[in-house]
Design a protein around this motif. Structure first.
Motif, short mmCIF file in Angstrom:
data_model
loop_
_atom_site.label_atom_id
_atom_site.label_comp_id
_atom_site.label_asym_id
_atom_site.label_seq_id
_atom_site.Cartn_x
_atom_site.Cartn_y
_atom_site.Cartn_z
N UNK A 39 0.96 -1.25 0.07
CA UNK A 39 -0.02 -0.03 0.08
C UNK A 39 0.82 1.13 0.05
N UNK A 40 1.78 1.31 0.74
CA UNK A 40 2.84 2.39 0.85
C UNK A 40 3.58 2.66 -0.53
N UNK A 41 4.15 1.57 -0.75
CA UNK A 41 4.70 1.55 -2.21
C UNK A 41 4.04 2.20 -3.39
N UNK A 42 2.52 1.93 -3.38
CA UNK A 42 1.96 2.41 -4.62
C UNK A 42 1.62 3.96 -4.32
N UNK A 43 1.86 4.57 -3.19
CA UNK A 43 2.11 5.95 -2.91
C UNK A 43 3.36 6.52 -3.39
N UNK A 44 4.48 5.90 -2.68
CA UNK A 44 5.61 6.43 -2.52
C UNK A 44 6.55 6.24 -3.39
N UNK A 45 6.55 5.08 -4.10
CA UNK A 45 7.32 4.45 -5.22
C UNK A 45 8.77 4.31 -4.78
N UNK A 46 9.28 4.37 -3.49
CA UNK A 46 10.26 4.23 -3.02
C UNK A 46 10.42 3.28 -1.73
N UNK A 47 11.34 2.13 -1.85
CA UNK A 47 11.00 1.21 -0.88
C UNK A 47 11.63 1.71 0.61
N UNK A 48 12.79 2.48 0.74
CA UNK A 48 13.13 3.16 1.84
C UNK A 48 12.00 4.07 2.67
N UNK A 49 11.54 4.82 1.71
CA UNK A 49 10.30 5.77 2.34
C UNK A 49 9.09 4.70 2.74
N UNK A 50 8.97 3.86 2.02
CA UNK A 50 7.78 3.01 2.19
C UNK A 50 8.03 2.17 3.35
N UNK A 51 9.20 1.87 3.69
CA UNK A 51 9.67 0.91 4.95
C UNK A 51 9.44 2.02 6.19
N UNK A 52 9.72 3.24 5.89
CA UNK A 52 9.67 4.27 7.06
C UNK A 52 8.28 4.46 7.37
N UNK A 53 7.50 4.94 6.38
CA UNK A 53 5.96 5.18 6.61
C UNK A 53 5.46 3.90 7.22
N UNK A 54 5.80 2.62 6.92
CA UNK A 54 5.14 1.35 7.40
C UNK A 54 5.56 1.26 8.87
N UNK A 55 6.70 1.30 9.26
CA UNK A 55 7.20 1.42 10.79
C UNK A 55 6.65 2.41 11.55
N UNK A 56 6.46 3.83 11.03
CA UNK A 56 5.86 4.78 11.56
C UNK A 56 4.05 4.53 11.78
N UNK A 57 3.85 3.81 10.82
CA UNK A 57 2.23 3.56 10.66
C UNK A 57 2.13 2.24 11.77
N UNK A 58 3.01 1.28 12.02
CA UNK A 58 2.68 0.47 13.11
C UNK A 58 2.84 0.69 14.60
#
Length: 179
Positions: free
Chosen positions: A31-50
């Motif tokens: 879900x995060x990757x569909x918005x951010x298109x960058x694995x590092x950014x998506x991982x950061x958002x994922x961690x913050x979201x959890x």
């Protein structure tokens, strides 16, 4: 089973948190990757979201599935991340756009899905978010209005304008014209 895990998380059970994390991390990363298109950014958002989800787990009332509740946190986190980066946007002069209330999302069969995704990425931010939330994530206008903090009317208008802009872009691909 899932509600039991959530209840254990409300008691700050680290094992239950880890189980929920493992159950949802891959899907929410997508879900995060569909918005951010960058694995590092998506991982950061994922961690913050959890982290946010576990901090706010007491707010989860079970009105929707835990996955849907968590997805909303990930979507909001992704949009907030993009806004904080002040993504370069293209503003359209809305006064010159003709908007038709067209329910069809059909595209020429010769245009592949990756081209459609690229063209969605090129939409101005305010249209891109609504189109992506509606088409890709499956939210309705009420949910989009809550997520983006806009009216349902604005959501509908932005979807129509985004779709119009998208169809115009895709027709350029079909006919090979560029303005």
């Amino acid at each position: 089973m899932q509600l039991e895990l959530v209840e254990q998380c409300k008691l700050n059970d680290r094992m239950a948190q880890m189980k929920l994390y493992k159950q949802y991390c891959d899907g929410m990363f997508c879900v995060a990757m569909r918005f951010l298109k960058n694995a590092d950014d998506a991982e950061d958002v994922l961690q913050e979201s959890f982290i946010k989800a576990f901090q706010r787990i007491h707010q989860f009332k079970g009105e929707v599935t835990f996955g849907a509740w968590l997805k909303r946190i990930v979507v909001n986190g992704s949009i907030d991340f993009l806004k904080s980066k002040h993504q370069k946007t293209i503003e359209l002069d809305e006064g010159y756009m003709h908007i038709a209330n067209d329910e069809s999302w059909d595209v020429d069969e010769n245009i592949d899905i990756n081209a459609v995704k690229r063209k969605i990425e090129e939409l101005p931010e305010k249209y891109r978010y609504v189109v992506q939330l509606f088409l890709v994530e499956g939210y309705d206008h009420r949910e989009i209005s809550e997520i983006l903090k806009i009216s349902e009317t604005a959501s509908r208008t932005r979807l129509l304008r985004g779709k119009s802009y998208l169809k115009e872009s895709l027709s350029e691909l079909k006919y090979g014209t560029r303005s």
